[in-house]
Design a protein around this motif. Structure first.
Motif, PDB file in Angstrom:
ATOM      1  N   LEU A  64      27.732  54.101   8.580  1.00  0.00           N
ATOM      2  CA  LEU A  64      28.816  54.204   9.550  1.00  0.00           C
ATOM      3  C   LEU A  64      28.962  52.937  10.387  1.00  0.00           C
ATOM      4  N   ALA A  65      27.859  52.243  10.644  1.00  0.00           N
ATOM      5  CA  ALA A  65      27.980  50.957  11.337  1.00  0.00           C
ATOM      6  C   ALA A  65      28.800  49.979  10.495  1.00  0.00           C
ATOM      7  N   HIS A  66      28.544  49.948   9.191  1.00  0.00           N
ATOM      8  CA  HIS A  66      29.342  49.089   8.301  1.00  0.00           C
ATOM      9  C   HIS A  66      30.799  49.545   8.269  1.00  0.00           C
ATOM     10  N   LEU A  67      31.012  50.875   8.288  1.00  0.00           N
ATOM     11  CA  LEU A  67      32.383  51.384   8.250  1.00  0.00           C
ATOM     12  C   LEU A  67      33.140  51.000   9.517  1.00  0.00           C
ATOM     13  N   VAL A  68      32.528  51.132  10.667  1.00  0.00           N
ATOM     14  CA  VAL A  68      33.160  50.726  11.921  1.00  0.00           C
ATOM     15  C   VAL A  68      33.497  49.235  11.883  1.00  0.00           C
ATOM     16  N   ALA A  69      32.592  48.436  11.314  1.00  0.00           N
ATOM     17  CA  ALA A  69      32.813  46.989  11.283  1.00  0.00           C
ATOM     18  C   ALA A  69      33.971  46.616  10.365  1.00  0.00           C
ATOM     19  N   VAL A  70      34.014  47.179   9.151  1.00  0.00           N
ATOM     20  CA  VAL A  70      35.058  46.763   8.200  1.00  0.00           C
ATOM     21  C   VAL A  70      36.428  47.307   8.591  1.00  0.00           C
ATOM     22  N   THR A  71      36.465  48.429   9.320  1.00  0.00           N
ATOM     23  CA  THR A  71      37.760  48.969   9.752  1.00  0.00           C
ATOM     24  C   THR A  71      38.143  48.497  11.143  1.00  0.00           C
ATOM     25  N   GLU A  72      37.227  47.801  11.826  1.00  0.00           N
ATOM     26  CA  GLU A  72      37.447  47.361  13.201  1.00  0.00           C
ATOM     27  C   GLU A  72      37.851  48.530  14.094  1.00  0.00           C
ATOM     28  N   ASP A  73      37.067  49.613  14.011  1.00  0.00           N
ATOM     29  CA  ASP A  73      37.243  50.774  14.886  1.00  0.00           C
ATOM     30  C   ASP A  73      38.585  51.468  14.676  1.00  0.00           C
ATOM     31  N   ARG A  74      39.044  51.528  13.446  1.00  0.00           N
ATOM     32  CA  ARG A  74      40.278  52.265  13.160  1.00  0.00           C
ATOM     33  C   ARG A  74      39.938  53.586  12.470  1.00  0.00           C
ATOM     34  N   LEU A  92      25.390  42.992  12.617  1.00  0.00           N
ATOM     35  CA  LEU A  92      26.541  42.571  11.817  1.00  0.00           C
ATOM     36  C   LEU A  92      27.318  41.507  12.595  1.00  0.00           C
ATOM     37  N   PRO A  93      27.522  40.317  12.044  1.00  0.00           N
ATOM     38  CA  PRO A  93      28.230  39.267  12.786  1.00  0.00           C
ATOM     39  C   PRO A  93      29.591  39.694  13.293  1.00  0.00           C
ATOM     40  N   ALA A  94      30.234  40.667  12.612  1.00  0.00           N
ATOM     41  CA  ALA A  94      31.567  41.097  13.040  1.00  0.00           C
ATOM     42  C   ALA A  94      31.571  41.699  14.428  1.00  0.00           C
ATOM     43  N   VAL A  95      30.420  42.144  14.922  1.00  0.00           N
ATOM     44  CA  VAL A  95      30.368  42.785  16.232  1.00  0.00           C
ATOM     45  C   VAL A  95      30.689  41.799  17.357  1.00  0.00           C
ATOM     46  N   ARG A  96      30.670  40.509  17.057  1.00  0.00           N
ATOM     47  CA  ARG A  96      31.011  39.518  18.070  1.00  0.00           C
ATOM     48  C   ARG A  96      32.511  39.440  18.351  1.00  0.00           C
ATOM     49  N   GLY A  97      33.340  40.037  17.467  1.00  0.00           N
ATOM     50  CA  GLY A  97      34.783  40.030  17.685  1.00  0.00           C
ATOM     51  C   GLY A  97      35.158  40.882  18.885  1.00  0.00           C
ATOM     52  N   PRO A  98      36.275  40.565  19.538  1.00  0.00           N
ATOM     53  CA  PRO A  98      36.640  41.265  20.780  1.00  0.00           C
ATOM     54  C   PRO A  98      36.849  42.765  20.590  1.00  0.00           C
TER      55      PRO A  98
END
Length: 355
Positions: free
Chosen positions: A193-203, A330-336
């Motif tokens: 689910l952490a990967h899912l949140v990251a790839v969908t950007e919380d959508r 996950l590096p994506a977590v640095r996005g706003p």
């Protein structure tokens, strides 16, 4: 196959073992529970990320140093310990003895808080840690500079591959014999689910009908709010090709040896890796009778006279620590957008419920 020997005197410290992927549930157990061995017999894995002391607070380490350690969002503490520790099942250890005075634990076993607690019987060098306290998967961890790897005279069978995911013995049932949710499923769900949140950007995400929605629907709803603009998700992997047109996200297995996610040939779209044993159950649940049977039943007839485990009293809830730890790495977590999501979620989940 390989054996690991003491770097000081050469004494062999393991039975012959073959390398496999580090399990996703390695660092995520259920508090106050005794766990089985982390690794299957005759296997070992390597943890590439830093682990153990010394620890530094996020403020002390700073964002740049933490990122070099593989942590990209604020956490309580960051490990600056050794990378590439080697883990085996306790039953595969050889010629080591516990070190008196280094066997502390919380309540039911040892947790390695004082550093390596196993010493080579040949030279007395400390270089491994037995861990089996409550909430921990039973394991023996070798410090990377304390052992050397040597080829074994014993020849290994063919390594597991994608085809093995269809075998019944690779599937991990979601419910334990006592009727509770599988600890491995809880951790695997948190990581995925952490990967899912990251790839969908919380959508929002629409799950396919069937086992994925039935077993993971509550878990996904816990981390992703419903709403417009939902992303589509489908189960895919060996023998299960994604539908056309391709969904936004594919839920795929991790390779049993390399840990790399499965992908369709030439596909570069978003995928969410899942523990291969958990994925195998979703893809091929099959018949799971716990009782032996004699004789042969007619084709297509299944036994229905064996006792069933009581169903869990609540829906599957992902391991919160597994979710938090994976998302922070996950590096994506640095996005706003994901930074706002993580801050809001951490405020909504009190620390006492994060176990």
């Amino acid at each position: 196959m390989d054996v690991f020997a003491c770097a000081g005197c050469g004494t062999e410290l393991t039975a012959p073992v073959s390398r496999v992927a580090l399990p996703v549930h390695t660092h995520h157990g259920r508090w106050e529970d005794l766990h089985p061995p982390l690794m299957e017999p005759a296997t070992y894995a390597v943890d590439p990320r830093p682990s153990g002391p010394p620890w530094r607070s996020w403020k002390e380490a700073g964002a740049d140093a933490a990122a070099r350690q593989g942590v990209f969002a604020p956490v309580h503490s960051v490990s600056f310990g050794a990378r590439n520790r080697i883990v085996i099942a306790p039953g595969d250890s050889r010629s080591m003895t516990l070190i008196p005075g280094k066997c502390e634990g919380y309540c039911r076993g040892v947790d390695g808080r004082a550093g390596p607690n196993l010493a080579c019987e040949g030279c007395g060098r400390a270089g491994a840690t037995r861990m089996d306290d409550c909430g921990m998967w039973q394991a023996v961890w070798f410090e990377p500079d304390a052992v050397v790897r040597r080829p074994s005279a014993l020849q290994a069978g063919p390594p597991p591959d994608w085809d093995d995911l269809e075998h019944a013995d690779h599937r991990v049932p979601p419910v334990e014999p006592d009727g509770s949710w599988s600890r491995r499923w809880e951790a695997a769900a948190g990581v995925a689910l952490a990967h899912l949140v990251a790839v969908t950007e919380d959508r929002p995400v629409n799950l396919p009908a069937g086992p994925v929605a039935e077993l993971l629907g509550h878990a996904v709803g816990r981390y992703l709010d419903p709403g417009p603009g939902a992303r589509s998700l489908a189960l895919a992997g060996p023998g299960i090709h994604p539908p056309r047109p391709r969904p936004d996200v594919l839920l795929v297995p991790r390779h049993p040896v390399t840990g790399e996610p499965w992908r369709p040939p030439g596909d570069e779209g978003a995928v969410v890796p899942l523990d291969s044993g958990v994925w195998a159950y979703l893809a091929h649940p099959g018949e799971t009778s716990p009782m032996p049977a004699t004789g042969v039943l007619p084709e297509g007839v299944l036994r229905d006279d064996y006792p069933l485990s009581p169903p869990p009293w609540c829906p599957l809830t992902p391991h919160h620590g597994a979710f938090e730890d994976t998302l922070a790495r996950l590096p994506a977590v640095r996005g706003p957008r994901l930074r706002r999501y993580r801050d809001a979620y951490r405020r909504a989940v009190p620390p006492a419920s994060a176990g």
